[in-house]
Design a protein around this motif. Structure first.
Motif, PDB file in Angstrom:
ATOM      1  N   UNK A   1      -9.345  -3.442  12.725  1.00  0.00           N
ATOM      2  CA  UNK A   1     -10.151  -2.252  12.437  1.00  0.00           C
ATOM      3  C   UNK A   1     -10.147  -1.295  13.623  1.00  0.00           C
ATOM      4  N   UNK A   2     -10.244  -1.824  14.832  1.00  0.00           N
ATOM      5  CA  UNK A   2     -10.234  -0.967  16.018  1.00  0.00           C
ATOM      6  C   UNK A   2      -8.912  -0.224  16.146  1.00  0.00           C
ATOM      7  N   UNK A   3      -7.820  -0.873  15.767  1.00  0.00           N
ATOM      8  CA  UNK A   3      -6.526  -0.204  15.833  1.00  0.00           C
ATOM      9  C   UNK A   3      -6.433   0.921  14.804  1.00  0.00           C
ATOM     10  N   UNK A   4      -7.019   0.713  13.646  1.00  0.00           N
ATOM     11  CA  UNK A   4      -7.044   1.784  12.645  1.00  0.00           C
ATOM     12  C   UNK A   4      -7.839   2.972  13.170  1.00  0.00           C
ATOM     13  N   UNK A   5      -8.945   2.692  13.842  1.00  0.00           N
ATOM     14  CA  UNK A   5      -9.786   3.770  14.370  1.00  0.00           C
ATOM     15  C   UNK A   5      -9.049   4.593  15.418  1.00  0.00           C
ATOM     16  N   UNK A   6      -8.056   4.012  16.076  1.00  0.00           N
ATOM     17  CA  UNK A   6      -7.310   4.753  17.087  1.00  0.00           C
ATOM     18  C   UNK A   6      -6.434   5.848  16.482  1.00  0.00           C
ATOM     19  N   UNK A   7      -6.008   5.669  15.247  1.00  0.00           N
ATOM     20  CA  UNK A   7      -5.006   6.582  14.691  1.00  0.00           C
ATOM     21  C   UNK A   7      -5.489   7.375  13.490  1.00  0.00           C
ATOM     22  N   UNK A   8      -6.620   7.014  12.903  1.00  0.00           N
ATOM     23  CA  UNK A   8      -6.978   7.580  11.614  1.00  0.00           C
ATOM     24  C   UNK A   8      -7.569   8.981  11.728  1.00  0.00           C
ATOM     25  N   UNK A   9      -7.206   9.820  10.794  1.00  0.00           N
ATOM     26  CA  UNK A   9      -7.912  11.070  10.523  1.00  0.00           C
ATOM     27  C   UNK A   9      -8.603  10.853   9.174  1.00  0.00           C
ATOM     28  N   UNK A  10      -9.878  10.505   9.164  1.00  0.00           N
ATOM     29  CA  UNK A  10     -10.529  10.009   7.938  1.00  0.00           C
ATOM     30  C   UNK A  10     -10.587  11.021   6.810  1.00  0.00           C
ATOM     31  N   UNK A  11     -10.488  12.311   7.113  1.00  0.00           N
ATOM     32  CA  UNK A  11     -10.562  13.310   6.048  1.00  0.00           C
ATOM     33  C   UNK A  11      -9.272  13.421   5.261  1.00  0.00           C
ATOM     34  N   UNK A  12      -8.155  13.024   5.869  1.00  0.00           N
ATOM     35  CA  UNK A  12      -6.860  13.245   5.228  1.00  0.00           C
ATOM     36  C   UNK A  12      -6.063  11.974   4.964  1.00  0.00           C
ATOM     37  N   UNK A  13      -6.204  10.979   5.812  1.00  0.00           N
ATOM     38  CA  UNK A  13      -5.324   9.809   5.735  1.00  0.00           C
ATOM     39  C   UNK A  13      -5.769   8.830   4.656  1.00  0.00           C
ATOM     40  N   UNK A  14      -4.774   8.144   4.101  1.00  0.00           N
ATOM     41  CA  UNK A  14      -5.009   7.005   3.228  1.00  0.00           C
ATOM     42  C   UNK A  14      -4.786   5.732   4.043  1.00  0.00           C
ATOM     43  N   UNK A  15      -5.547   4.702   3.739  1.00  0.00           N
ATOM     44  CA  UNK A  15      -5.371   3.409   4.402  1.00  0.00           C
ATOM     45  C   UNK A  15      -5.049   2.376   3.325  1.00  0.00           C
ATOM     46  N   UNK A  16      -3.963   1.630   3.558  1.00  0.00           N
ATOM     47  CA  UNK A  16      -3.509   0.628   2.591  1.00  0.00           C
ATOM     48  C   UNK A  16      -3.458  -0.721   3.297  1.00  0.00           C
ATOM     49  N   UNK A  17      -4.382  -1.615   2.944  1.00  0.00           N
ATOM     50  CA  UNK A  17      -4.498  -2.932   3.570  1.00  0.00           C
ATOM     51  C   UNK A  17      -3.801  -3.967   2.681  1.00  0.00           C
ATOM     52  N   UNK A  18      -3.085  -4.897   3.319  1.00  0.00           N
ATOM     53  CA  UNK A  18      -2.280  -5.857   2.574  1.00  0.00           C
ATOM     54  C   UNK A  18      -2.701  -7.299   2.838  1.00  0.00           C
ATOM     55  N   UNK A  19      -2.962  -8.003   1.765  1.00  0.00           N
ATOM     56  CA  UNK A  19      -3.007  -9.458   1.652  1.00  0.00           C
ATOM     57  C   UNK A  19      -4.258 -10.105   2.239  1.00  0.00           C
ATOM     58  N   UNK A  20      -4.331 -11.421   1.988  1.00  0.00           N
ATOM     59  CA  UNK A  20      -5.554 -12.190   2.227  1.00  0.00           C
ATOM     60  C   UNK A  20      -5.883 -12.353   3.700  1.00  0.00           C
ATOM     61  N   UNK A  21      -4.950 -12.033   4.592  1.00  0.00           N
ATOM     62  CA  UNK A  21      -5.250 -12.144   6.026  1.00  0.00           C
ATOM     63  C   UNK A  21      -6.322 -11.147   6.457  1.00  0.00           C
ATOM     64  N   UNK A  22      -6.501 -10.065   5.706  1.00  0.00           N
ATOM     65  CA  UNK A  22      -7.369  -8.956   6.143  1.00  0.00           C
ATOM     66  C   UNK A  22      -8.401  -8.608   5.076  1.00  0.00           C
ATOM     67  N   UNK A  23      -9.012  -9.611   4.482  1.00  0.00           N
ATOM     68  CA  UNK A  23      -9.910  -9.355   3.357  1.00  0.00           C
ATOM     69  C   UNK A  23     -11.260  -8.766   3.761  1.00  0.00           C
ATOM     70  N   UNK A  24     -11.682  -8.938   5.012  1.00  0.00           N
ATOM     71  CA  UNK A  24     -12.950  -8.340   5.433  1.00  0.00           C
ATOM     72  C   UNK A  24     -12.738  -7.022   6.167  1.00  0.00           C
ATOM     73  N   UNK A  25     -11.490  -6.626   6.370  1.00  0.00           N
ATOM     74  CA  UNK A  25     -11.208  -5.358   7.047  1.00  0.00           C
ATOM     75  C   UNK A  25     -11.820  -4.155   6.324  1.00  0.00           C
ATOM     76  N   UNK A  26     -11.817  -4.084   4.979  1.00  0.00           N
ATOM     77  CA  UNK A  26     -12.437  -2.925   4.321  1.00  0.00           C
ATOM     78  C   UNK A  26     -13.888  -2.703   4.702  1.00  0.00           C
ATOM     79  N   UNK A  27     -14.630  -3.773   4.981  1.00  0.00           N
ATOM     80  CA  UNK A  27     -16.037  -3.598   5.369  1.00  0.00           C
ATOM     81  C   UNK A  27     -16.147  -2.893   6.713  1.00  0.00           C
ATOM     82  N   UNK A  28     -15.340  -3.291   7.687  1.00  0.00           N
ATOM     83  CA  UNK A  28     -15.382  -2.648   9.001  1.00  0.00           C
ATOM     84  C   UNK A  28     -15.014  -1.166   8.902  1.00  0.00           C
ATOM     85  N   UNK A  29     -13.994  -0.865   8.106  1.00  0.00           N
ATOM     86  CA  UNK A  29     -13.557   0.527   7.989  1.00  0.00           C
ATOM     87  C   UNK A  29     -14.572   1.359   7.219  1.00  0.00           C
ATOM     88  N   UNK A  30     -15.129   0.805   6.151  1.00  0.00           N
ATOM     89  CA  UNK A  30     -16.122   1.548   5.363  1.00  0.00           C
ATOM     90  C   UNK A  30     -17.394   1.765   6.176  1.00  0.00           C
TER      91      UNK A  30
END
Length: 877
Positions: A197-226
């Motif tokens: 999640x911290x790495x996503x925060x380094x690069x994201x522009x939340x108004x424009x970018x889409x984030x696509x998370x893959x597979x069971x290794x990162x199932x709680x990542x959506x909570x941190x980003x949301x």
């Protein structure tokens, strides 16, 4: 560094832990971004020259997966830099090339497969950034580095010991089968997801970018980003199976994972079965029903629409065709043709990872059975089994290897001959072109996995068998229509539903698999050609580009109204979720309504009871506090209070003794304006003989649905399945509605399905009629209320909300009237306000009652008005 203490999970979810970004890498990364982070959760444009207009931002998708689609190559000496190359076997590698939108930029976040020493991690991250900024290949990769102990407990621990076995239907019955749940491994899993999640925060522009998370290794990542960005455009795709609810509910952190996934906007699955199991878990464990909206399956989660996507992934056809055209592929095919076909052999191919779920041993048993039952294939049929290295580790993998070697040796000794081995085991990694060459020469591809998320081997096989002109000459094919391929696939793999021409088997049934293998070999050539043609047309169209574009288009569709919603977060830790509501829908503020109540002269108050004044419970009777509040409101001469309920008249008489309380029973069929008045009907008296027809039908469904009951009133029959199995009860309810509508076609009866019940009642009865009748009675007395409050909690109350907020009843109100239509719970509604729960409703009514008592003390003359002018309006169910 992220805390490794389980007690700090709340801090992880709220972002209290340090992000741990490398300052140098972060600085370089931000220099190349079009915007910079200025405040947590907010992005502002970088300063630009007044004379130079800012270019439109390029659409970007941030792809987050456990592993990056690149290989890092360790330098020969410490003085040399790290080098990188694309991992051509990675599915994510092909997203950029296969996207239908060339302007879409993909940024990858994940771990490197190679271990990078801590002192060199900044240099590796910087090298990937430099390659983006300079002439080196643009990898667009941001590596996430995990501490060694965290990485081991996260991947080989929680992912491979808990999630992966459970998602493949292995229950943790003993330490040898799945292993006991380990909280330390769960803590490492959460900590690792926080690093991503911290790495996503380094690069994201939340108004424009889409984030696509893959597979069971990162199932709680959506909570941190949301948590950081409430309106983030977030998709998640699960590449593994999702188990049935009976299997999934054994996981101690089952609810945390479900709620984390629901923080996505779009959740993708390979097959309907996987999606169905996920939806069943949401219904059984969280009480969330789903519905289909214009062909899209959706869940309503605190006002947010979470869409479900069902689409199997495909292969990268451009890469496959390129590999098929390589000279080394042609040379390898010619070599294999000489080795096998030149000696009169027929090749059957299996390509699997060496793990317990791929069913290699079952395949070998079927081969042994085939050779035993059909001696004519001895010396002629060869099973080439390519065994890729297992992705996990442990004694399970060692056990599979030992069993495989022993079975291969046994079969070859029993049925082999000089110069002939019926089973050829290749346990060394093959280059992709070598694997493709085996596809090209194999007459049958055999996949007997006992459980697999997708498995693209059959797709690769079909595409390879299509070949090209040069390979056709090597295979001695004269006509294109002679191309053929045969598939024997397990019915427990994700690609099975899309391959309708394959021979589907139960891998546990050894005899049936052997028969299917023999059938695939002897099927008429024309039939083989037809099946191959059908499969190839599907594989060619539904490639990885089709899959990626379809997912991203649905993600964009799902997120298009984010800017038109009001969002805020609630909940702690991994139970965090975002409430999303219409801009005009807001919480009813106590200060606002109390001020309006104070200055009003005539008030109309309509209240629901069950679920509004009283929470849903077994004991439906009101508390002494609720009765006292209603009595206090009714004693105020300015108030007309009305209670509308689904209960019987005698029940309401017993529960509410207030003299001036107006009541409606059985959803408004009966009503009276005060206690000493006669009960009236809102519609002409109905003939209830239809109940003799409907009751036996409901009794039939009650007998077959454990936990359901029939509630009978004077004019209403209710089939309640609140205590039944939710899936079976919902299925039975749909069937009951159809059954009742068919037998009551000629009766003046309305059949409706509500939450956990099916109601049959006279046509024309609704709470909207109750509101109309109450306001008409006030108007007849020359009373035009300047304060209207209507509170309810379910669908039956929506008729009231719609009526009191419509322009048609404006003449019934004073010109300065303030109208408050309020629903209980944050959910889509025709009301303009909401309160969170029944406790807030009771506090609100108690506050209004207190104001009435205060005003009565200030102006005792109010108590001398005509009692005929007393009113009480409320709603019961």
């Amino acid at each position: 560094m992220v805390s490794s203490s389980y007690s700090n999970l709340l801090d992880l979810a709220t972002g209290a832990a340090d992000q741990g970004a490398a300052p140098a890498a972060l600085g370089a990364l931000r220099r190349r971004l079009p915007s910079v982070v200025t405040t947590l959760g907010l992005m502002e444009d970088s300063p630009a020259s007044p004379s130079t207009p800012s270019p439109a931002p390029r659409p970007r998708t941030i792809v987050v997966a456990n592993h990056l689609p690149i290989r890092a190559h360790r330098p020969a000496s410490p003085e040399e830099p790290w080098t990188f190359s694309w991992d051509e076997d990675s599915l994510l590698r092909h997203l950029q090339k296969s996207s239908s939108s060339p302007s879409m930029e993909f940024i990858y976040i994940g771990c490197l497969r190679e271990d990078v020493p801590v002192p060199e991690q900044d240099a590796v991250a910087q090298a990937l950034l430099d390659s983006y900024n300079h002439s080196a290949p643009a990898y667009n990769c941001v590596p996430a580095f995990l501490p060694a102990d965290t990485a081991a407990r996260y991947y080989h621990g929680f992912c491979k010991q808990h999630l992966w076995p459970l998602f493949h239907y292995m229950l943790p019955l003993s330490p040898d089968l799945g292993g006991r749940f380990d909280r330390l491994l769960w803590q490492a899993y959460v900590s690792a997801n926080k690093v991503f999640a911290d790495k996503v925060l380094e690069v994201i522009n939340p108004d424009d970018d889409f984030v696509w998370v893959h597979d069971y290794h990162l199932m709680v990542l959506p909570t941190f980003l949301r948590k950081r960005f409430n309106r983030i455009k977030l998709g998640f795709f699960l590449h593994s199976p999702f188990p049935s609810s009976e299997i999934y509910k054994t996981l101690p952190v089952r609810e945390e994972l479900l709620r984390a996934l629901l923080n996505s906007d779009l959740i993708g699955f390979h097959t309907f079965d996987y999606a169905r199991h996920f939806l069943s878990c949401c219904g059984r464990m969280l009480g969330l029903p789903y519905e289909s909206k214009r062909g899209h399956i959706c869940l309503e989660y605190y006002g947010r629409t979470v869409s479900i996507k069902i689409l199997p992934v495909g292969v990268y056809m451009e890469q496959l065709n390129a590999v098929l055209a390589l000279p080394e592929t042609e040379a390898k095919v010619a070599e294999l043709m000489e080795t096998y076909t030149g000696n009169g052999r027929v090749v059957m191919l299996g390509v699997d990872d060496m793990d317990i779920f791929k069913g290699i041993s079952l395949k070998l048993l079927a081969m042994e059975e085939l050779l035993g039952q059909h001696p004519e294939w001895r010396g002629k049929l060869v099973l080439v089994q390519v065994a890729n290295p297992a992705r996990g580790r442990g004694k399970d993998v060692a056990g599979v290897q030992e069993e495989t070697y022993a079975m291969v040796k046994r079969i070859n000794e029993a049925y082999g001959a000089p110069g002939y081995e019926p089973v050829v085991l290749i346990d060394q990694p093959l280059q992709f072109y070598e694997r493709v060459a085996y596809y090209v020469i194999a007459e049958v591809c055999l996949v007997t996995a006992v459980r697999d998320g997708m498995n693209l081997i059959p797709y690769e096989y079909v595409a390879s068998r299509q070949g090209n002109d040069k390979l056709d000459r090597i295979l001695r094919l004269c006509k294109p229509e002679e191309k053929k391929s045969m598939l024997v696939v397990s019915e427990f793999i994700g690609c099975s539903p899309s391959l309708s021409g394959a021979i589907r088997v139960n891998p546990w049934n050894i005899e049936a698999v052997a028969d299917a293998m023999e059938c695939a070999l002897v099927l008429p050539e024309k039939e083989k050609n037809l099946r191959h043609d059908k499969h190839y047309r599907y594989v060619e169209k539904h490639d990885v580009g089709y899959w990626a574009n379809s997912f991203l288009q649905d993600l964009e569709r799902t997120c298009k109204d984010h800017s038109n919603r009001r969002c805020w977060g609630i909940g702690f830790g991994l139970r965090f979720r975002v409430v999303s509501l219409d801009l005009s829908f807001r919480k009813l503020a106590m200060e606002h309504i109390v001020q309006a109540y104070r200055r009003s002269k005539t008030r109309a108050i309509l209240l629901d009871y069950d679920g509004t004044l009283m929470p849903q419970a077994i004991n439906k009777s009101p508390t002494a506090k609720s009765v006292q509040i209603l009595n206090s409101l009714c004693q105020d001469q300015r108030n007309a209070v009305f209670l509308c309920s689904g209960f019987k008249r005698c029940t309401l008489d017993e529960w509410f003794p207030a003299e001036n309380l107006g009541m409606a029973a059985e959803h408004g069929y009966f009503m009276r304006l005060k206690r000493d008045a006669e009960w009236e009907t809102c519609i002409p008296p109905a003939d209830c003989s239809w109940m003799q027809i409907a009751r036996p039908v409901m009794e039939l469904y009650t007998e077959t649905t454990d936990g359901s009951i029939i509630e009978e009133r004077d004019t209403v029959l209710v089939w309640n399945y609140e205590d039944a199995d939710p899936d079976f009860g919902s299925c039975q309810a749909k069937e009951l509605v159809d059954h009742l509508e068919s037998v009551l076609t000629n009766e003046p009866v309305s059949v409706k399905s509500t939450v956990h019940s099916v109601e049959a009642k006279p046509q024309g009865v609704s709470k909207g009629l109750v509101a109309r009748r109450m306001l008409a009675a006030l108007q007849e007395r020359g009373m035009c209320p300047d304060f209207v409050l209507c509170i309810g909690d379910d669908r039956s109350d929506e008729d009231m909300f719609q009526f009191i907020t419509s322009a048609s009843c404006a003449d019934s109100f004073a010109s300065t009237a303030e109208v408050f239509a309020c629903t209980v719970g944050r959910k889509p509604s025709k009301a303009k306000y909401y309160l969170d729960d029944t406790a807030e409703v009771v506090r609100l009514m108690q506050g209004l009652a207190y104001v009435s008592e205060e005003l009565a003390l200030q102006n005792p003359a109010l108590g001398e008005e005509d009692p005929e002018d007393l009113w009480c309006v409320g709603e019961l169910q």
